[in-house]
Design a protein around this motif. Structure first.
Motif, PDB file in Angstrom:
ATOM      1  N   GLY A  83      19.800  -9.326   1.622  1.00 13.47           N
ATOM      2  CA  GLY A  83      19.672  -9.709   0.218  1.00 13.47           C
ATOM      3  C   GLY A  83      18.237  -9.486  -0.224  1.00 13.47           C
ATOM      4  O   GLY A  83      17.720  -8.376  -0.123  1.00 13.47           O
ATOM      5  N   ASP A  84      17.577 -10.557  -0.712  1.00 14.50           N
ATOM      6  CA  ASP A  84      16.172 -10.412  -1.122  1.00 14.50           C
ATOM      7  C   ASP A  84      15.224 -11.049  -0.106  1.00 14.50           C
ATOM      8  O   ASP A  84      14.053 -11.274  -0.380  1.00 14.50           O
ATOM      9  CB  ASP A  84      15.942 -10.971  -2.524  1.00 14.50           C
ATOM     10  CG  ASP A  84      16.147 -12.485  -2.604  1.00 14.50           C
ATOM     11  OD1 ASP A  84      16.608 -13.090  -1.618  1.00 14.50           O
ATOM     12  OD2 ASP A  84      15.839 -13.053  -3.667  1.00 14.50           O
ATOM     13  N   THR A  85      15.734 -11.346   1.113  1.00 14.98           N
ATOM     14  CA  THR A  85      14.908 -11.918   2.174  1.00 14.98           C
ATOM     15  C   THR A  85      14.566 -10.833   3.191  1.00 14.98           C
ATOM     16  O   THR A  85      15.451 -10.127   3.671  1.00 14.98           O
ATOM     17  CB  THR A  85      15.627 -13.085   2.876  1.00 14.98           C
ATOM     18  OG1 THR A  85      15.897 -14.102   1.911  1.00 14.98           O
ATOM     19  CG2 THR A  85      14.768 -13.657   3.991  1.00 14.98           C
ATOM     20  N   VAL A  86      13.272 -10.721   3.490  1.00  9.74           N
ATOM     21  CA  VAL A  86      12.786  -9.718   4.432  1.00  9.74           C
ATOM     22  C   VAL A  86      12.116 -10.441   5.596  1.00  9.74           C
ATOM     23  O   VAL A  86      11.215 -11.250   5.391  1.00  9.74           O
ATOM     24  CB  VAL A  86      11.761  -8.782   3.749  1.00  9.74           C
ATOM     25  CG1 VAL A  86      11.228  -7.748   4.736  1.00  9.74           C
ATOM     26  CG2 VAL A  86      12.371  -8.102   2.535  1.00  9.74           C
ATOM     27  N   THR A  87      12.575 -10.172   6.817  1.00  6.99           N
ATOM     28  CA  THR A  87      11.930 -10.671   8.022  1.00  6.99           C
ATOM     29  C   THR A  87      11.084  -9.543   8.580  1.00  6.99           C
ATOM     30  O   THR A  87      11.554  -8.404   8.673  1.00  6.99           O
ATOM     31  CB  THR A  87      12.972 -11.118   9.063  1.00  6.99           C
ATOM     32  OG1 THR A  87      13.826 -12.100   8.465  1.00  6.99           O
ATOM     33  CG2 THR A  87      12.306 -11.704  10.302  1.00  6.99           C
ATOM     34  N   VAL A  88       9.819  -9.837   8.939  1.00 13.66           N
ATOM     35  CA  VAL A  88       8.873  -8.800   9.357  1.00 13.66           C
ATOM     36  C   VAL A  88       8.355  -9.072  10.760  1.00 13.66           C
ATOM     37  O   VAL A  88       8.094 -10.225  11.136  1.00 13.66           O
ATOM     38  CB  VAL A  88       7.662  -8.739   8.385  1.00 13.66           C
ATOM     39  CG1 VAL A  88       6.711  -7.598   8.765  1.00 13.66           C
ATOM     40  CG2 VAL A  88       8.128  -8.588   6.941  1.00 13.66           C
ATOM     41  N   GLY A  89       8.183  -8.018  11.528  1.00 14.39           N
ATOM     42  CA  GLY A  89       7.593  -8.110  12.854  1.00 14.39           C
ATOM     43  C   GLY A  89       6.990  -6.771  13.235  1.00 14.39           C
ATOM     44  O   GLY A  89       6.996  -5.836  12.444  1.00 14.39           O
ATOM     45  N   ILE A  90       6.452  -6.694  14.437  1.00 16.69           N
ATOM     46  CA  ILE A  90       5.958  -5.417  14.930  1.00 16.69           C
ATOM     47  C   ILE A  90       6.966  -4.845  15.917  1.00 16.69           C
ATOM     48  O   ILE A  90       7.730  -5.591  16.536  1.00 16.69           O
ATOM     49  CB  ILE A  90       4.547  -5.513  15.561  1.00 16.69           C
ATOM     50  CG1 ILE A  90       4.531  -6.403  16.808  1.00 16.69           C
ATOM     51  CG2 ILE A  90       3.532  -5.976  14.528  1.00 16.69           C
ATOM     52  CD1 ILE A  90       3.210  -6.367  17.576  1.00 16.69           C
TER      53      ILE A  90
END
Length: 122
Positions: free
Chosen positions: A17-24
């Motif tokens: 949806g409009d949620t973004v989870t970020v990592g490397i």
């Protein structure tokens, strides 16, 4: 269903949806070596695409992790404060860095898919 994208700076982002989870990425954590410290952003902080959002420090070096899209931080992975090595053991799982509310969905169009990222690091 979540869609995963990658950046040329070795971040991954999982969009629901409009949620973004970020990592490397696994590749990035391998290049850095054992992480000893992660400086997370504050919840509520707004980033523009390309802004330095997180600092990760390893036994080798300190590196910035950049915001892959515009948005506001909605949560951070507090577990990394006491156990930064989670990024090494589970870069695309328990080692996620932060979540943000996506403010410009069109920015997703310029990101890499899995095949494009594998070709980049190949």
């Amino acid at each position: 269903m979540a869609t995963t994208y990658f950046t040329e700076d070795h971040e991954w982002l999982r969009v629901e949806g409009d949620t973004v989870t970020v990592g490397i990425t696994d590749y990035a954590q391998e290049q850095l070596g054992d992480l000893v410290f992660v400086e997370l952003p504050e919840v509520g902080k707004a980033f523009s695409k390309g802004d330095a959002a997180v600092v990760v420090e390893s036994v080798k070096a300190a590196s910035d992790v950049y915001a892959p899209v515009d948005g506001e931080v909605t949560s951070v992975n507090e577990a990394l404060t006491s156990d930064p090595a989670l990024v090494n053991s589970s870069a695309t799982g328990e080692g996620w860095l932060w979540t943000m509310k996506l403010s410009n969905p069109s920015q997703l169009e310029g990101l890499l898919d899995e095949a494009g990222y594998q070709a980049l690091i190949g």
